[in-house]
Write an enzyme that holds these catalytic residues in place. Structure first.
Site, PDB file in Angstrom:
ATOM      1  N   ALA A  66     118.372 -55.544  27.850  1.00 51.21           N
ATOM      2  CA  ALA A  66     118.190 -55.983  29.230  1.00 51.21           C
ATOM      3  C   ALA A  66     118.251 -54.760  30.137  1.00 51.21           C
ATOM      4  CB  ALA A  66     119.282 -56.980  29.590  1.00 51.21           C
ATOM      5  N   GLY A 109     119.419 -57.011  24.221  1.00 48.98           N
ATOM      6  CA  GLY A 109     118.463 -58.104  24.375  1.00 48.98           C
ATOM      7  C   GLY A 109     117.205 -57.899  23.537  1.00 48.98           C
ATOM      8  N   GLU A 112     118.015 -59.157  20.303  1.00 48.09           N
ATOM      9  CA  GLU A 112     118.199 -60.616  20.384  1.00 48.09           C
ATOM     10  C   GLU A 112     116.863 -61.360  20.409  1.00 48.09           C
ATOM     11  OE1 GLU A 112     121.181 -59.813  23.686  1.00 48.09           O
ATOM     12  OE2 GLU A 112     122.005 -61.612  22.783  1.00 48.09           O
ATOM     13  N   GLU A 132     126.124 -54.075  23.720  1.00 44.54           N
ATOM     14  CA  GLU A 132     126.604 -54.612  25.008  1.00 44.54           C
ATOM     15  C   GLU A 132     128.080 -54.318  25.251  1.00 44.54           C
ATOM     16  OE1 GLU A 132     124.556 -56.187  22.957  1.00 44.54           O
ATOM     17  OE2 GLU A 132     123.053 -57.339  24.077  1.00 44.54           O
TER      18      GLU A 132
HETATM   19  N1  CAA Z   1     117.918 -50.601  30.840  1.00 42.09           N
HETATM   20  C1  CAA Z   1     117.343 -49.821  31.755  1.00 42.09           C
HETATM   21  N2  CAA Z   1     116.794 -48.613  31.457  1.00 42.09           N
HETATM   22  C2  CAA Z   1     116.845 -48.206  30.192  1.00 42.09           C
HETATM   23  C3  CAA Z   1     117.431 -48.977  29.181  1.00 42.09           C
HETATM   24  C4  CAA Z   1     117.977 -50.241  29.543  1.00 42.09           C
HETATM   25  N3  CAA Z   1     118.522 -51.076  28.631  1.00 42.09           N
HETATM   26  N4  CAA Z   1     117.339 -48.303  28.004  1.00 42.09           N
HETATM   27  C5  CAA Z   1     116.716 -47.150  28.293  1.00 42.09           C
HETATM   28  N5  CAA Z   1     116.407 -47.087  29.598  1.00 42.09           N
HETATM   29  C6  CAA Z   1     115.728 -45.993  30.326  1.00 42.09           C
HETATM   30  C7  CAA Z   1     116.648 -44.813  30.523  1.00 42.09           C
HETATM   31  O1  CAA Z   1     117.471 -45.025  31.660  1.00 42.09           O
HETATM   32  C8  CAA Z   1     115.650 -43.699  30.697  1.00 42.09           C
HETATM   33  O2  CAA Z   1     115.133 -43.765  32.014  1.00 42.09           O
HETATM   34  P1  CAA Z   1     114.946 -42.384  32.856  1.00 42.09           P
HETATM   35  O3  CAA Z   1     113.930 -41.625  32.063  1.00 42.09           O
HETATM   36  O4  CAA Z   1     114.432 -42.870  34.176  1.00 42.09           O
HETATM   37  O5  CAA Z   1     116.268 -41.726  32.882  1.00 42.09           O
HETATM   38  C9  CAA Z   1     114.520 -44.085  29.755  1.00 42.09           C
HETATM   39  O6  CAA Z   1     114.675 -45.488  29.509  1.00 42.09           O
HETATM   40  C10 CAA Z   1     114.598 -43.373  28.429  1.00 42.09           C
HETATM   41  O7  CAA Z   1     115.884 -43.606  27.890  1.00 42.09           O
HETATM   42  P2  CAA Z   1     116.848 -42.408  27.404  1.00 42.09           P
HETATM   43  O8  CAA Z   1     116.575 -41.171  28.197  1.00 42.09           O
HETATM   44  O9  CAA Z   1     118.238 -42.934  27.414  1.00 42.09           O
HETATM   45  O10 CAA Z   1     116.280 -42.196  25.933  1.00 42.09           O
HETATM   46  P3  CAA Z   1     117.116 -41.674  24.669  1.00 42.09           P
HETATM   47  O11 CAA Z   1     116.107 -41.471  23.588  1.00 42.09           O
HETATM   48  O12 CAA Z   1     117.993 -40.542  25.023  1.00 42.09           O
HETATM   49  O13 CAA Z   1     118.072 -42.896  24.270  1.00 42.09           O
HETATM   50  C11 CAA Z   1     118.564 -45.203  23.810  1.00 42.09           C
HETATM   51  C12 CAA Z   1     117.490 -44.093  23.837  1.00 42.09           C
HETATM   52  C13 CAA Z   1     119.602 -44.882  22.747  1.00 42.09           C
HETATM   53  C14 CAA Z   1     117.865 -46.514  23.462  1.00 42.09           C
HETATM   54  C15 CAA Z   1     119.250 -45.286  25.184  1.00 42.09           C
HETATM   55  O14 CAA Z   1     118.244 -45.367  26.171  1.00 42.09           O
HETATM   56  C16 CAA Z   1     120.150 -46.467  25.352  1.00 42.09           C
HETATM   57  O15 CAA Z   1     121.267 -46.453  24.844  1.00 42.09           O
HETATM   58  N6  CAA Z   1     119.708 -47.489  26.103  1.00 42.09           N
HETATM   59  C17 CAA Z   1     120.530 -48.648  26.438  1.00 42.09           C
HETATM   60  C18 CAA Z   1     120.751 -49.550  25.236  1.00 42.09           C
HETATM   61  C19 CAA Z   1     121.663 -50.682  25.634  1.00 42.09           C
HETATM   62  O16 CAA Z   1     122.805 -50.508  25.972  1.00 42.09           O
HETATM   63  N7  CAA Z   1     121.137 -51.920  25.577  1.00 42.09           N
HETATM   64  C20 CAA Z   1     121.873 -53.111  25.923  1.00 42.09           C
HETATM   65  C21 CAA Z   1     121.538 -53.515  27.331  1.00 42.09           C
HETATM   66  S1  CAA Z   1     122.501 -54.881  27.891  1.00 42.09           S
HETATM   67  C22 CAA Z   1     121.809 -56.245  27.230  1.00 42.09           C
HETATM   68  O17 CAA Z   1     120.806 -56.184  26.549  1.00 42.09           O
HETATM   69  C23 CAA Z   1     122.497 -57.543  27.519  1.00 42.09           C
HETATM   70  C24 CAA Z   1     121.952 -58.716  26.858  1.00 42.09           C
HETATM   71  O18 CAA Z   1     122.399 -59.150  25.838  1.00 42.09           O
HETATM   72  C25 CAA Z   1     120.859 -59.423  27.446  1.00 42.09           C
END
Ligand code: CAA
Length: 258
Positions: A66, A109, A112, A132
């Protein structure tokens, strides 16, 4: 096909629909606009007469969860009043088979909605996880329920409480996905599977999908009865006669709507 901003939908001549999440700059993070378009695209795909739907992501992620930027300032009221995230569940209700083609990160998500697909295949460098917990929340699109049913309590607790990521091989060993394929060939392999399914009797495919899904939702005796009723019902349609006649005549079956 309608125009969408956050995803694309195509349906080819073999009636295979492909829905591609398309916010690669944010690793296809699932935001509200995408959720609304996703629900609309599922309706459009079904109404187009598609026989199977492939779900994938553009770029180096299937979906990284998400959209954290969109969620950060939300309140309990705004989340619960709008029943935020509820529309993603429409994927699980789709009557046609769904194939998740996981091409990179499938996190939160993203993991999921992947778990809502009927068949899941992934590229060698794909990764899965429910991180999460590291954000001070828990999975909200079915992760605690579906992952536990798929891999069991011990593995689900391990993954959900630590938020650790697993690679495609481990995901296959755990039974989260069924096949690991070469990176770059994930969608192609999903299309092979989709075409194979589309060549079968649509009624038999629907019956099989309903019965397998019923296994999670009923006792064994109820599930067995459900299966037997469907089995008997399929003898009401020409596809059964054609399938069995084709076998006996040593030729490929020609199902009416395939
Ligand atoms: N939401 C918003 N933006 C996101 C995102 C997310 N879940 N995941 C990645 N992005 C964005 C980053 O902010 C980044 O944007 P900018 O270039 O503007 O800074 C871009 O995508 C590229 O990401 P990274 O620079 O972080 O890329 P990376 O290769 O270094 O890392 C990753 C990749 C490990 C997937 C890392 O992006 C990450 O950990 N993302 C979040 C994963 C996460 O926590 N997901 C759970 C979300 S909560 C949820 O999903 C709740 C639910 O159950 C519904």
């Amino acid at each position: 096909m309608a125009h969408y901003d956050t995803l694309s939908l195509t349906v080819d001549d073999d009636r295979i629909a492909q829905l591609t999440l398309d916010r690669p700059e944010a690793l296809n993070a699932l935001n509200s606009a995408m959720m609304a378009e996703f629900a609309a695209a599922l309706v459009e795909a079904t109404q187009s007469g598609a026989r199977a739907l492939i779900l994938t992501g553009k770029g180096r992620a299937f979906a990284a969860g998400a959209d954290i930027a969109e969620m950060r300032d939300r309140t309990f009221g705004s989340m619960s009043d709008a029943n935020h995230l509820a529309l993603w569940e429409r994927l699980a209700d789709l009557p046609i088979p769904t194939i998740g083609a996981i091409n990179g990160f499938a996190l939160g998500g993203g993991c999921e909605i992947a778990m809502m697909c009927d068949i899941l295949i992934a590229g060698e460098s794909a990764s899965f996880g429910l991180p999460e917990i590291t954000l001070g929340i828990i999975p909200g699109i079915g992760g605690t329920q579906r992952l536990t049913r798929i891999v069991g309590k011990a593995q689900a607790m391990d993954l959900i409480l630590t938020g650790r990521r697993i690679d495609a091989d481990e995901a296959r060993r755990l039974g989260l996905i069924s096949r690991v394929v070469v990176d770059g060939e994930v969608v192609e392999q999903a299309q092979v599977i989709a075409r194979q399914i589309a060549g079968s009797s649509a009624r038999a495919v629907r019956a099989a999908k309903e019965c397998v899904l019923r296994a999670d939702q009923s006792s064994l005796s109820e599930g067995l009865l459900f299966e037997r009723r469907w089995f008997h019902s399929l003898f009401a349609f020409d596809d059964q006669t054609e399938g069995m006649t084709a076998f006996l005549e040593k030729r490929p079956a020609r199902f009416a709507d395939a």
